[in-house]
Design an enzyme around this catalytic site. Sequence first.
Site, PDB file in Angstrom:
ATOM      1  N   THR A  71      10.481 -26.305 -28.991  1.00 32.71           N
ATOM      2  CA  THR A  71      10.376 -24.223 -28.449  1.00 32.71           C
ATOM      3  C   THR A  71       9.637 -24.174 -29.553  1.00 32.71           C
ATOM      4  O   THR A  71      10.178 -23.745 -30.407  1.00 32.71           O
ATOM      5  CB  THR A  71      12.113 -24.472 -28.197  1.00 32.71           C
ATOM      6  N   LYS A  99      11.102 -21.454 -20.453  1.00 33.36           N
ATOM      7  CA  LYS A  99      11.803 -22.280 -21.484  1.00 33.36           C
ATOM      8  C   LYS A  99      12.999 -20.735 -22.423  1.00 33.36           C
ATOM      9  O   LYS A  99      13.810 -20.853 -22.141  1.00 33.36           O
ATOM     10  CB  LYS A  99      11.741 -22.818 -22.501  1.00 33.36           C
ATOM     11  N   LYS A 144      16.989 -19.445 -33.186  1.00 28.48           N
ATOM     12  CA  LYS A 144      15.991 -19.671 -33.511  1.00 28.48           C
ATOM     13  C   LYS A 144      15.354 -19.274 -32.068  1.00 28.48           C
ATOM     14  O   LYS A 144      14.074 -18.284 -31.864  1.00 28.48           O
ATOM     15  CB  LYS A 144      15.265 -21.200 -33.713  1.00 28.48           C
TER      16      LYS A 144
HETATM   17  N1  LIG Z   1      17.401 -31.532 -30.011  1.00 32.30           N
HETATM   18  C1  LIG Z   1      17.609 -30.847 -28.716  1.00 32.30           C
HETATM   19  O1  LIG Z   1      18.939 -31.210 -27.960  1.00 32.30           O
HETATM   20  C2  LIG Z   1      16.467 -30.889 -27.841  1.00 32.30           C
HETATM   21  C3  LIG Z   1      16.574 -29.723 -26.648  1.00 32.30           C
HETATM   22  C4  LIG Z   1      15.700 -29.229 -26.643  1.00 32.30           C
HETATM   23  C5  LIG Z   1      14.152 -28.236 -27.107  1.00 32.30           C
HETATM   24  N2  LIG Z   1      14.697 -28.901 -27.992  1.00 32.30           N
HETATM   25  C6  LIG Z   1      13.361 -28.236 -29.351  1.00 32.30           C
HETATM   26  O2  LIG Z   1      12.307 -29.274 -29.446  1.00 32.30           O
HETATM   27  C7  LIG Z   1      12.461 -29.118 -31.019  1.00 32.30           C
HETATM   28  C8  LIG Z   1      12.050 -30.019 -31.723  1.00 32.30           C
HETATM   29  O3  LIG Z   1      13.850 -30.686 -32.061  1.00 32.30           O
HETATM   30  P1  LIG Z   1      14.522 -32.004 -32.508  1.00 32.30           P
HETATM   31  O4  LIG Z   1      15.745 -31.627 -32.378  1.00 32.30           O
HETATM   32  O5  LIG Z   1      13.797 -33.021 -32.134  1.00 32.30           O
HETATM   33  O6  LIG Z   1      14.201 -31.607 -34.088  1.00 32.30           O
HETATM   34  P2  LIG Z   1      14.313 -32.171 -35.580  1.00 32.30           P
HETATM   35  O7  LIG Z   1      15.391 -33.693 -35.131  1.00 32.30           O
HETATM   36  O8  LIG Z   1      14.892 -31.558 -36.536  1.00 32.30           O
HETATM   37  O9  LIG Z   1      13.118 -32.593 -35.983  1.00 32.30           O
HETATM   38  C9  LIG Z   1      11.977 -31.637 -35.810  1.00 32.30           C
HETATM   39  C10 LIG Z   1      10.393 -32.913 -35.960  1.00 32.30           C
HETATM   40  O10 LIG Z   1       9.748 -32.055 -36.767  1.00 32.30           O
HETATM   41  C11 LIG Z   1       8.508 -32.785 -37.586  1.00 32.30           C
HETATM   42  N3  LIG Z   1       8.655 -31.308 -38.671  1.00 32.30           N
HETATM   43  C12 LIG Z   1       9.117 -30.269 -38.796  1.00 32.30           C
HETATM   44  N4  LIG Z   1       8.588 -29.332 -39.004  1.00 32.30           N
HETATM   45  C13 LIG Z   1       7.503 -29.734 -39.703  1.00 32.30           C
HETATM   46  C14 LIG Z   1       6.117 -29.959 -40.501  1.00 32.30           C
HETATM   47  N5  LIG Z   1       5.786 -28.315 -40.921  1.00 32.30           N
HETATM   48  N6  LIG Z   1       5.531 -30.429 -40.381  1.00 32.30           N
HETATM   49  C15 LIG Z   1       4.997 -31.870 -40.466  1.00 32.30           C
HETATM   50  N7  LIG Z   1       6.559 -31.776 -38.764  1.00 32.30           N
HETATM   51  C16 LIG Z   1       7.297 -31.057 -39.515  1.00 32.30           C
HETATM   52  C17 LIG Z   1      10.631 -33.340 -38.305  1.00 32.30           C
HETATM   53  O11 LIG Z   1       9.735 -34.189 -39.397  1.00 32.30           O
HETATM   54  P3  LIG Z   1      10.807 -34.758 -41.054  1.00 32.30           P
HETATM   55  O12 LIG Z   1      11.374 -36.378 -39.834  1.00 32.30           O
HETATM   56  O13 LIG Z   1      10.047 -34.822 -42.213  1.00 32.30           O
HETATM   57  O14 LIG Z   1      11.448 -34.070 -41.051  1.00 32.30           O
HETATM   58  C18 LIG Z   1      11.070 -33.873 -36.971  1.00 32.30           C
HETATM   59  O15 LIG Z   1       9.726 -35.078 -36.758  1.00 32.30           O
HETATM   60  C19 LIG Z   1      12.544 -27.915 -31.861  1.00 32.30           C
HETATM   61  O16 LIG Z   1      11.362 -27.169 -31.516  1.00 32.30           O
HETATM   62  C20 LIG Z   1      13.981 -28.219 -30.572  1.00 32.30           C
HETATM   63  O17 LIG Z   1      13.934 -26.893 -30.630  1.00 32.30           O
HETATM   64  C21 LIG Z   1      15.137 -29.597 -29.024  1.00 32.30           C
END
Ligand SMILES: NC(=O)c1ccc[n+]([C@@H]2O[C@H](COP(=O)([O-])OP(=O)(O)OC[C@H]3O[C@@H](n4cnc5c(N)ncnc54)[C@H](OP(=O)(O)O)[C@@H]3O)[C@@H](O)[C@H]2O)c1
Length: 288
Positions: free
Chosen positions: A96, A171, A239
């Site tokens: 997102t 979104k 965010k």
């Molecule tokens: N969680 C939800 O319910 C949900 C629902 C809809 C949309 N989203 C969106 O989906 C996205 C991911 O969410 P999530 O919940 O999966 O987040 P998360 O668990 O924090 O995972 C983020 C992932 O991105 C990697 N990452 C972040 N910054 C990076 C960088 N600069 N370089 C390389 N890797 C990087 C992290 O690596 P590390 O493992 O090393 O930290 C991790 O694998 C976000 O944009 C969020 O807003 C989330």
Amino acid sequence: MKLAFLGLGVMGYPMAGHLAKAGHEVTVYNRTAAKAEAWAKEHGGRSRGSPAEAAEGAAIVFMCVGNDNDVREVGTGPKGALAGMARGAVLVDHTTASADVARELYAAAQAKGVGFLDAPVSGGQAGAVNGRLTVMVGGDEAPFRTAEPAMRHYGQAVTLMGPSGSGQLTKMVNQILLAGLIQGLSEGINFAMRVGLDARKAVDVIAKGAAQSWQLENRAPTMIEGKFDFGFAVDWMRKDLGICLAEARRRNAALPVTALVDQFYERVQERGGGRWDTSALIHLLAKA
Ligand SMILES: NC(=O)c1ccc[n+]([C@@H]2O[C@H](COP(=O)([O-])OP(=O)(O)OC[C@H]3O[C@@H](n4cnc5c(N)ncnc54)[C@H](OP(=O)(O)O)[C@@H]3O)[C@@H](O)[C@H]2O)c1
């Protein structure tokens, strides 16, 4: 197909898993390498040390990272996905992020002969695990046709909304709706409790009428119990609302309630609730 998945967080890990279970040959990358190794062990795929290496030879590269800067780093950075991708391949971003960064990556991808789709998702961790996400896509038709069958492995609804950026704009609509909805739900449940109603019973009957919603059915029970240590984090929501409010300012679209709810979320963060579920808005009312 040869596929790559970059970013194995709460969402990416199970999404990549669905691709592997469907029989695709998936190579993964994660910044914290241990997670990529664990994924490869579980699903039998390969892991690589950089986005560019993981993307090499893949027909479609998926990514799901944190925010705009992460998208830039993983997409167009020196060791980013585009550096490893061949002409004709497609890069799909499930993060997102802003519509601006989507258009930026679209242009960078085009210059390399690579297709780019902004494809944020809705449905949360449960949707990712169960393969029932909603995928809102922006970009061109040809890369959409290439990537759609793969996205169907974790998306129950996968829709091309329009040109680059349209997925992110859709979104934003989703997050604007959620902000007002969750605040309304918080006020309603708090009111029910204060006036001495059985809040569970009230929610049960209301869920059969015009105020029914996914949030009411899935979050009201835990809101009544005051449980927030799960779900979609307030930090992520802030965010997302920041992205919505910036876009709205530029387009002159009024978002008075969204702006107010964003301030409420800031107060939840100040209470140490940054990782709590977005339904924690009721915490502000319960402790008032
Ligand atoms: N969680 C939800 O319910 C949900 C629902 C809809 C949309 N989203 C969106 O989906 C996205 C991911 O969410 P999530 O919940 O999966 O987040 P998360 O668990 O924090 O995972 C983020 C992932 O991105 C990697 N990452 C972040 N910054 C990076 C960088 N600069 N370089 C390389 N890797 C990087 C992290 O690596 P590390 O493992 O090393 O930290 C991790 O694998 C976000 O944009 C969020 O807003 C989330």
